[in-house]
Design an enzyme around this catalytic site. Structure first.
Site, PDB file in Angstrom:
ATOM      1  N   ASP A 336       0.744  -1.209  -0.183  1.00 57.24           N
ATOM      2  CA  ASP A 336      -0.007   0.098  -0.123  1.00 57.24           C
ATOM      3  C   ASP A 336       0.927   1.219   0.141  1.00 57.24           C
ATOM      4  O   ASP A 336       2.168   1.128   0.560  1.00 57.24           O
ATOM      5  CB  ASP A 336      -0.839   0.020   1.197  1.00 57.24           C
ATOM      6  CG  ASP A 336      -1.718   1.235   1.473  1.00 57.24           C
ATOM      7  OD1 ASP A 336      -2.322   1.931   0.656  1.00 57.24           O
ATOM      8  OD2 ASP A 336      -1.549   1.615   2.525  1.00 57.24           O
ATOM      9  N   ASP A 535      -1.475  -0.699   5.870  1.00 54.90           N
ATOM     10  CA  ASP A 535      -1.700  -0.470   7.314  1.00 54.90           C
ATOM     11  C   ASP A 535      -3.182  -0.028   7.672  1.00 54.90           C
ATOM     12  O   ASP A 535      -3.442   0.297   8.904  1.00 54.90           O
ATOM     13  CB  ASP A 535      -0.955   0.894   7.776  1.00 54.90           C
ATOM     14  CG  ASP A 535      -0.972   1.994   6.822  1.00 54.90           C
ATOM     15  OD1 ASP A 535      -1.680   2.066   5.815  1.00 54.90           O
ATOM     16  OD2 ASP A 535      -1.164   3.033   7.539  1.00 54.90           O
ATOM     17  N   ASP A 539      -6.786  -1.715   3.588  1.00 54.83           N
ATOM     18  CA  ASP A 539      -5.816  -2.936   3.237  1.00 54.83           C
ATOM     19  C   ASP A 539      -6.452  -4.268   3.588  1.00 54.83           C
ATOM     20  O   ASP A 539      -5.821  -5.059   3.299  1.00 54.83           O
ATOM     21  CB  ASP A 539      -4.524  -2.361   3.455  1.00 54.83           C
ATOM     22  CG  ASP A 539      -3.959  -1.264   2.965  1.00 54.83           C
ATOM     23  OD1 ASP A 539      -4.278  -0.895   1.930  1.00 54.83           O
ATOM     24  OD2 ASP A 539      -3.455  -0.225   3.860  1.00 54.83           O
TER      25      ASP A 539
END
Length: 638
Positions: A336, A535, A539
């Site tokens: 990410d 995080d 996600d």
């Protein structure tokens, strides 16, 4: 002191001594067993034979009690024989044919190997024990008219607590009063204290170093980040890897086969090869000893626990052996962007002021206006001004928020507008500072413009900055032959700039959570094992579908709970370290398995050709078990 009080004190002291001895009970039993064997040998040589048998019997009972109990209980619960039962049969069989010394030595070395396994377990459990000791038991709670010390378990979300200098933070919360330095080594591993003030977050288990602070509790005691760390380590120690599960399934069948072959060896060699009954029984007892898969069974679990313990010590929390095992097979990693490759918060990268204006004065006034906004870009400008200016911010004469565009304000008769390009005039922006806006935007910057009395006066560029360690982490992964991919919801232009700066191999922009999942599925069709690093809540689906999900320690609760591995220090290079640790663990496990099988085959063949005596069989078999465990303990070292 009364007699009752004295007896109570003695009782408490006795319990304390027992608790201290308990972790070392197996080792103490093994040492006593060894001393009794030495005594039996001396009595056998210089004393009465019957006295030596008593010494050997005591060695059997003291050295073998723990393993015998473990074996009998496991057999009763699982309705299946195990390695411990084989050892009991072998020791009893050795005594039956007069080999008391060899049987006792078998028990002794088996006890030593058991003590080593327990040592490995205790070493890995030590990470939890040391963590749990950092959790305060009480907190100083503000009530309507007083301060009261209460158990941490009674704290509720919204409570206000006072934390004095030198005290540990009892619960996760936000500082609402005071300024201090916090030692966060227990959570992040960072050795330097972090300065924290109003509205900044603090975590349970960290230490308040300097000033008294009032904290508003944001999480119940069982939901704190600190408790989640403990739960992660506990779950890691209880979950078994595929290799360990295979060995355990294999063990039950193998033990039955060994017992069947031993039974056959009682009779077949006598009738088929002309061996004496004594020789057949003797060789069957040696086979019972050397064919037991003790070393094979001990090949995996001590290595896995040692590796998990090593990872926990370095801020890499693995939820189970299976995930650590999978890391060494990684072929691709998806990241990410926000909060993972980048810091997740915008920072001022450049301030361009129209010629003839004082940059410091303009920045001070702009920050004073933005200080009244909670927008992340506004707060980033305020933070930048506070770091670079010595003058305090002030309150503008008037202030008007224009939702979706920016803010208007008046300062000493000046009319200010701060916001996006369209708010101050798009056509003027393109020509400001020789077209610098386009160049900064192409590098992934978000631009904020300042107009004073209708004149475009300044431009502030802000960007979600790539973490310092990101490039190093990505470069390490590339050297390990792993494909790196960035998944982000940002625009293609911003994604390209961050991807270039981060050194990732490829990127996918404008990804919604479900699109991240689709990209992960596509990657899994190309590569055998794929990891996802993230995080945020968005996600979590991708973390769940990846072969290995890796969460940043400062991420959301959902990400932490969904991931298989957590990087407590938000330190991306730790991924490369975790992969190396996984490869070391798998290498040591392979060494252990190959070595243990080779030794078993060598001892069995030597016994069949009648060149192996029971003492050497005992030493070869149990010695290999001890060597396998010692080899696994190497993983405890960095």
């Amino acid at each position: 002191m009364s007699s009752e009080a004295k007896s109570l004190t003695k009782g408490i002291q006795k319990v304390g001594v027992i608790e201290k001895i308990k972790p070392h009970a197996e080792l103490i039993a093994a040492i006593l067993s060894g001393l009794l064997i030495a005594t039996g040998w001396l009595l056998d040589k210089y004393g009465e034979g019957s006295d030596s048998i008593i010494a050997y019997l005591l060695a059997f009972v003291i050295g073998g009690f723990a393993k015998a109990k473990e074996g009998i209980e496991a057999t009763y619960e699982n309705k299946e024989l195990n390695v411990e039962m084989l050892m009991i049969f072998a020791a009893i069989g050795s005594a039956m044919i007069g080999y008391w010394t060899e049987g006792a030595i078998l028990i002794f070395i088996f006890a030593v190997s058991g003590a080593l396994e327990t040592y490995t377990m205790n070493k890995s459990h030590k990470e939890i024990s040391s963590l749990m000791e950092l959790q305060p038991e009480e907190a100083l709670l503000f009530t309507d008219d007083d301060e009261v010390r209460v158990p941490v378990s009674q704290l509720r979300v919204g409570d206000h607590i006072l934390i004095k200098p030198g005290e540990r933070v009892p619960s996760d919360g936000i500082i609402i009063k005071g300024q201090t330095n916090i030692d966060e080594a227990a959570i992040t591993g960072e050795s330097l204290p972090v300065s924290k003030g109003n509205q900044e977050e603090v975590f349970a288990g960290t230490v308040n170093m300097t000033g008294a602070i009032t904290v508003q509790v944001t999480k119940a005691s069982h939901d704190t980040l600190f408790q989640k760390i403990i739960q992660l380590v506990q779950s890691a120690q209880s979950e078994k890897s595929p290799s360990q599960l295979f060995i355990e399934r294999f063990e039950g069948t193998y033990v039955k086969v060994v017992l069947a072959v031993v039974l056959a060896m009682f009779f077949l060699p006598h009738f088929a090869l002309g061996w004496s009954w004594h020789e057949s029984f003797y060789r069957a007892m040696i086979l019972l000893v050397v064919a037991s898969p003790c070393a094979l069974v001990a090949s995996i679990m001590p290595a896995t626990l040692s590796a998990i313990s090593n990872g926990a010590k370095h801020g890499i929390l693995v939820k189970g052996g299976v995930h650590l095992e999978n890391l060494s097979h990684l072929e691709a990693i998806a990241f990410d962007k926000t909060g993972t490759l980048t810091k997740g918060k915008p920072e001022v990268t450049e301030v361009i002021v129209k010629e003839g204006l004082d940059a410091e004065t303009l920045l001070l006034k702009a920050a004073s206006i933005e200080n009244h906004s909670n927008h992340p870009l506004a707060q980033a400008i305020v933070k930048y001004a506070k770091q670079n200016l010595k003058t305090d911010l002030f309150h503008p004469n008037s202030l008007e928020d224009v939702p979706g565009w920016g803010v208007k304000a008046e300062i000493n008769g000046e009319q200010w507008k701060i916001g996006k390009a369209a708010f101050v005039g798009k056509e003027r922006v393109d020509h400001f500072a020789d077209g610098k806006a386009k160049e900064l935007a192409s590098l992934g910057n978000t631009l904020v413009f300042i107009e004073i009395n209708g004149d475009l006066s300044a431009m502030i560029a802000l960007k979600d900055v790539v973490r310092k360690e990101t490039k190093l982490a990505i470069d390490h992964l590339k050297k390990q032959g792993i494909r790196t991919v960035m998944l982000t919801g940002d625009s293609e232009k911003t994604a390209r700039a961050i991807a270039s700066e981060s050194h990732v191999d490829e990127f996918y922009s404008e990804c919604l959570p479900e699109e991240k999942v689709e990209q992960l599925k596509q990657l899994k069709t190309k590569y055998k094992t794929v990891a996802m690093v993230g995080d945020g809540i968005n996600d979590a689906p991708a973390l769940a579908i990846a072969n290995v999900g890796i969460a940043m320690g400062e991420g959301t609760d959902v990400a932490l709970e969904t991931a298989d591995i957590v990087l407590m220090k938000n330190d991306l290079p730790r991924i490369s370290e975790a992969i190396l640790l996984s490869k070391r663990m798998n290498k040591i496990i392979k060494q252990n398995v190959v070595f243990s099988i080779t030794v078993i085959m060598l001892l069995i063949s030597s016994n069949f050709f009648q060149v192996l005596d029971l003492p050497y069989g005992v030493i070869g078999h149990e010695g290999s078990t001890i060597l396998v465990i010692l080899n696994s303990l190497r993983l405890l070292k960095s």
